[in-house]
Design a protein around this motif. Structure first.
Motif, short mmCIF file in Angstrom:
data_model
loop_
_atom_site.label_atom_id
_atom_site.label_comp_id
_atom_site.label_asym_id
_atom_site.label_seq_id
_atom_site.Cartn_x
_atom_site.Cartn_y
_atom_site.Cartn_z
N ARG A 80 0.83 -1.20 0.00
CA ARG A 80 0.00 0.00 0.00
C ARG A 80 0.86 1.25 0.00
O ARG A 80 0.51 2.25 -0.63
CB ARG A 80 -0.94 0.00 1.21
CG ARG A 80 -1.97 1.11 1.14
CD ARG A 80 -3.18 0.84 2.01
NE ARG A 80 -4.27 1.74 1.66
CZ ARG A 80 -5.51 1.62 2.10
NH1 ARG A 80 -5.83 0.60 2.89
NH2 ARG A 80 -6.45 2.47 1.73
N ALA A 81 2.00 1.20 0.68
CA ALA A 81 2.90 2.36 0.70
C ALA A 81 3.43 2.66 -0.70
O ALA A 81 3.54 3.83 -1.10
CB ALA A 81 4.05 2.11 1.66
N ALA A 83 1.94 1.97 -3.56
CA ALA A 83 0.82 2.51 -4.36
C ALA A 83 0.53 3.96 -3.99
O ALA A 83 0.09 4.74 -4.85
CB ALA A 83 -0.42 1.65 -4.15
N ALA A 84 0.77 4.32 -2.74
CA ALA A 84 0.45 5.67 -2.27
C ALA A 84 1.58 6.66 -2.53
O ALA A 84 1.37 7.89 -2.39
CB ALA A 84 0.14 5.64 -0.78
N GLY A 85 2.75 6.17 -2.91
CA GLY A 85 3.89 7.06 -3.15
C GLY A 85 4.63 6.70 -4.41
O GLY A 85 5.76 6.19 -4.35
N CYS A 125 -5.23 4.46 -10.63
CA CYS A 125 -5.72 5.65 -9.94
C CYS A 125 -6.90 6.27 -10.68
O CYS A 125 -7.87 6.70 -10.06
CB CYS A 125 -4.59 6.67 -9.80
SG CYS A 125 -5.07 8.22 -8.99
N ALA A 139 -8.75 5.37 -3.77
CA ALA A 139 -8.40 5.53 -2.35
C ALA A 139 -7.09 4.84 -2.01
O ALA A 139 -6.55 5.03 -0.91
CB ALA A 139 -9.52 4.98 -1.48
N VAL A 140 -6.56 4.04 -2.93
CA VAL A 140 -5.34 3.27 -2.68
C VAL A 140 -4.17 3.79 -3.50
O VAL A 140 -3.03 3.87 -3.01
CB VAL A 140 -5.59 1.78 -3.00
CG1 VAL A 140 -4.32 0.96 -2.86
CG2 VAL A 140 -6.68 1.23 -2.09
N PHE A 141 -4.43 4.15 -4.76
CA PHE A 141 -3.37 4.59 -5.67
C PHE A 141 -3.35 6.11 -5.74
O PHE A 141 -4.34 6.73 -6.13
CB PHE A 141 -3.58 4.00 -7.06
CG PHE A 141 -3.44 2.51 -7.10
CD1 PHE A 141 -2.21 1.92 -7.30
CD2 PHE A 141 -4.55 1.69 -6.91
CE1 PHE A 141 -2.08 0.54 -7.32
CE2 PHE A 141 -4.43 0.32 -6.92
CZ PHE A 141 -3.18 -0.27 -7.13
N ALA A 142 -2.23 6.70 -5.38
CA ALA A 142 -2.09 8.15 -5.45
C ALA A 142 -1.95 8.59 -6.90
O ALA A 142 -1.45 7.83 -7.74
CB ALA A 142 -0.87 8.60 -4.65
#
Length: 241
Positions: A80-81, A83-85, A125, A139-142
């Motif tokens: 998840r980290a 995907a978010a960054g 995203c 909500a998961v992929f920035a």
């Protein structure tokens, strides 16, 4: 396809348990242009954190038991980290493909990042579809910075000329051009349709032939020199100051 995706989500849940965030369909299956005769099923599995060797082995075995209703599955497991960054080469836990001519399983713990994930993250995203339980893709992929997306699209131009079919190379260049113009992420088919009306007669004929081959409507030959020249022109346009 729906039965396959349901089975895939169930296999991921069995392998990752409470560490599973969600499974996300991307690629042509969500952008358009999917054709089971020549398309992969593209999926990203998101884990809450680093996965164990046992979890990766269990997922690989579970997916191998599912007959894919397309050329094959192309799947990566990311945290998840990650995907978010998004970065220029996101780290991954596992990558596997099941296409008959290119099956592979890659342990991400033994590798660096994968630049291909830049576009996968960007599509997820914007248009990713959650398969099974889990939060929505947005909500998961920035959002992926446009500069990273364009850099990866440009990098893929040269790869396509040397390793992919002529129609793939031409239409891939068209979708890269479209993104550079208006920021839209579209399928190769939609990119070709968009570009066809913005070029001269010779390139229009090349794109039309590429579209026909991509849709298996005709077996028109694409001359490799014409393909390479077209992709080179698009690449020069995309990298111009």
């Amino acid at each position: 396809m729906e039965r396959y995706l349901s089975g895939l989500a169930a296999a991921a849940a069995r392998a990752l348990g409470d560490d599973l965030v969600g499974c996300y369909l991307h690629g042509s299956a969500v952008l358009g242009g999917f054709d089971a005769r020549h398309s992969d099923v593209d999926v990203l599995v998101v884990a809450a954190g680093a996965t164990s060797a046992a979890q990766r082995a269990s997922l690989t075995a579970g997916l191998a038991a599912l007959p894919c209703p397309a050329v094959g599955l192309e799947l990566s497991v990311v945290t998840r980290a990650a995907a978010a960054g998004p970065t220029a080469a996101p780290r991954f836990e596992l990558h596997l493909t099941t296409a008959r001519d290119d099956p592979k399983v890659v342990d991400g713990h033994a590798r660096g990042g994968d630049p291909d994930l830049v576009l996968h993250f960007a599509v997820c995203c914007r248009a990713g579809r959650v398969v099974g339980p889990g939060p929505a893709a947005a909500a998961v992929f920035a959002p992926v910075p446009a500069a990273l997306v364009l850099a990866q699209l440009v990098a893929e131009l040269g790869w396509a000329v040397g390793h992919a079919t002529g129609e793939y190379a031409v239409l891939n260049a068209c979708r890269a051009w479209r993104f550079a113009v208006d920021g839209a992420l579209v399928s190769k088919v939609d990119g070709g349709r968009w570009a066809r009306d913005r070029v001269g007669a010779a390139d229009r004929a090349l794109i039309a032939a590429a579209l026909a081959r991509q849709r298996r409507e005709a077996a028109v030959r694409l001359h490799p020199a014409a393909v390479a020249a077209f992709v080179q022109r698009i690449g020069a346009h995309l990298t111009a100051p």
